[in-house]
Scaffold this motif. Structure first.
Motif, short mmCIF file in Angstrom:
data_model
loop_
_atom_site.label_atom_id
_atom_site.label_comp_id
_atom_site.label_asym_id
_atom_site.label_seq_id
_atom_site.Cartn_x
_atom_site.Cartn_y
_atom_site.Cartn_z
N TRP A 288 32.03 -1.65 56.45
CA TRP A 288 30.77 -0.90 56.57
C TRP A 288 29.60 -1.52 55.82
O TRP A 288 28.49 -1.53 56.33
N VAL A 289 29.81 -2.02 54.62
CA VAL A 289 28.71 -2.62 53.87
C VAL A 289 28.10 -3.82 54.61
O VAL A 289 26.87 -3.93 54.70
N PRO A 290 28.90 -4.73 55.18
CA PRO A 290 28.31 -5.87 55.88
C PRO A 290 27.59 -5.52 57.20
O PRO A 290 26.91 -6.35 57.77
N LEU A 291 27.73 -4.29 57.65
CA LEU A 291 27.24 -3.90 58.98
C LEU A 291 25.72 -4.01 59.11
O LEU A 291 25.21 -4.47 60.13
N ASP A 292 24.98 -3.56 58.12
CA ASP A 292 23.52 -3.65 58.19
C ASP A 292 22.94 -3.64 56.77
O ASP A 292 23.68 -3.57 55.80
N ASN A 293 21.62 -3.67 56.68
CA ASN A 293 20.96 -3.74 55.38
C ASN A 293 20.25 -2.44 54.99
O ASN A 293 19.40 -2.46 54.11
N THR A 294 20.58 -1.35 55.62
CA THR A 294 19.93 -0.08 55.30
C THR A 294 20.28 0.33 53.88
O THR A 294 21.42 0.21 53.45
N GLU A 295 19.26 0.82 53.18
CA GLU A 295 19.47 1.30 51.81
C GLU A 295 19.22 2.80 51.76
O GLU A 295 18.45 3.34 52.55
N ASP A 296 19.87 3.44 50.80
CA ASP A 296 19.63 4.86 50.59
C ASP A 296 18.39 5.03 49.71
O ASP A 296 17.72 4.06 49.35
N ALA A 297 18.09 6.26 49.32
CA ALA A 297 16.89 6.56 48.52
C ALA A 297 16.92 5.89 47.15
O ALA A 297 15.89 5.78 46.49
N TYR A 298 18.08 5.43 46.70
CA TYR A 298 18.22 4.82 45.38
C TYR A 298 18.32 3.30 45.44
O TYR A 298 18.61 2.66 44.43
N GLY A 299 18.11 2.73 46.62
CA GLY A 299 18.15 1.28 46.76
C GLY A 299 19.54 0.69 46.87
O GLY A 299 19.72 -0.51 46.79
N THR A 300 20.53 1.55 47.09
CA THR A 300 21.91 1.12 47.24
C THR A 300 22.23 1.00 48.73
O THR A 300 21.65 1.73 49.54
N ASP A 301 23.12 0.10 49.09
CA ASP A 301 23.52 -0.01 50.49
C ASP A 301 23.93 1.36 51.01
O ASP A 301 24.77 2.04 50.41
N MET B 57 21.97 -2.62 65.05
CA MET B 57 21.62 -1.23 65.28
C MET B 57 20.27 -0.93 64.66
O MET B 57 20.08 -1.12 63.47
N VAL B 58 19.35 -0.46 65.46
CA VAL B 58 18.03 -0.12 64.97
C VAL B 58 17.86 1.39 65.07
O VAL B 58 17.84 1.95 66.16
N HIS B 59 17.78 2.04 63.91
CA HIS B 59 17.58 3.48 63.85
C HIS B 59 16.76 3.79 62.61
O HIS B 59 16.72 3.01 61.66
N ASN B 60 16.16 4.92 62.62
CA ASN B 60 15.43 5.43 61.46
C ASN B 60 16.36 5.43 60.24
O ASN B 60 17.49 5.90 60.33
N PRO B 61 15.89 4.90 59.08
CA PRO B 61 16.76 4.84 57.89
C PRO B 61 17.31 6.21 57.45
O PRO B 61 18.44 6.29 56.98
N LYS B 62 16.52 7.25 57.63
CA LYS B 62 16.98 8.60 57.25
C LYS B 62 18.17 9.02 58.13
O LYS B 62 19.16 9.55 57.64
N ILE B 63 18.06 8.74 59.41
CA ILE B 63 19.15 9.08 60.34
C ILE B 63 20.36 8.17 60.08
O ILE B 63 21.49 8.60 60.15
N ARG B 64 20.10 6.90 59.75
CA ARG B 64 21.19 5.98 59.44
C ARG B 64 21.96 6.46 58.22
O ARG B 64 23.17 6.42 58.18
N ASN B 65 21.24 6.96 57.19
CA ASN B 65 21.92 7.53 56.03
C ASN B 65 22.77 8.72 56.44
O ASN B 65 23.90 8.87 55.98
#
Length: 133
Positions: free
Chosen positions: A45-58, A1-9
């Protein structure tokens, strides 16, 4: 899944709202439901992708963070289901058949985690099932 990280969060945050709505359908959230949510977040959910939040957490941990925060608020289940539904309608590309299966599995696991499913949970699960299929 390719989406903007902000939208992914935001996607993960809205999943937190959905799963809270399922747990709160009977007007209470018990520890079995919380534990099942945490297990499913790590398993699916964690294994789904590598997107991180603003704090560097999955970013998938946003599901738990939002769930826990809403649990402190103790608002009505329908309110948060509607917020999830609004996100679903605004961002349909997130909701692939594979993602919908994981959403359903997590929601069903939460509802089944304590004394089976009650009428309130069954009604909300039926709405979700109709939405995802």
């Amino acid at each position: 899944m390719v989406h903007n990280p902000k939208i992914r969060n935001a996607f993960y945050q809205n999943l937190g709202k959905l799963f809270y709505a399922i747990a709160m359908a009977d007007k209470q959230v018990n520890s079995h439901e919380v534990q099942k949510l945490k297990e499913d977040v790590r398993k699916y959910w964690v294994p789904l992708d590598n997107t991180e939040d603003a704090y560097g957490t999955d970013a998938a941990f946003q599901i738990e963070i939002v769930f826990d925060w809403l649990h402190l608020e103790e608002k009505e289940s329908e309110y948060y289901y509607k917020e999830f539904l609004d996100f679903y309608k605004e961002h349909p590309t997130f909701f692939t058949p594979d993602i919908n299966k994981i959403i359903w599995k997590t929601a069903d696991d939460i509802a089944s985690s304590f004394s089976g499913k009650n009428k309130s949970e069954l009604i909300l699960l039926a709405k979700l099932k109709q939405l995802l299929t």
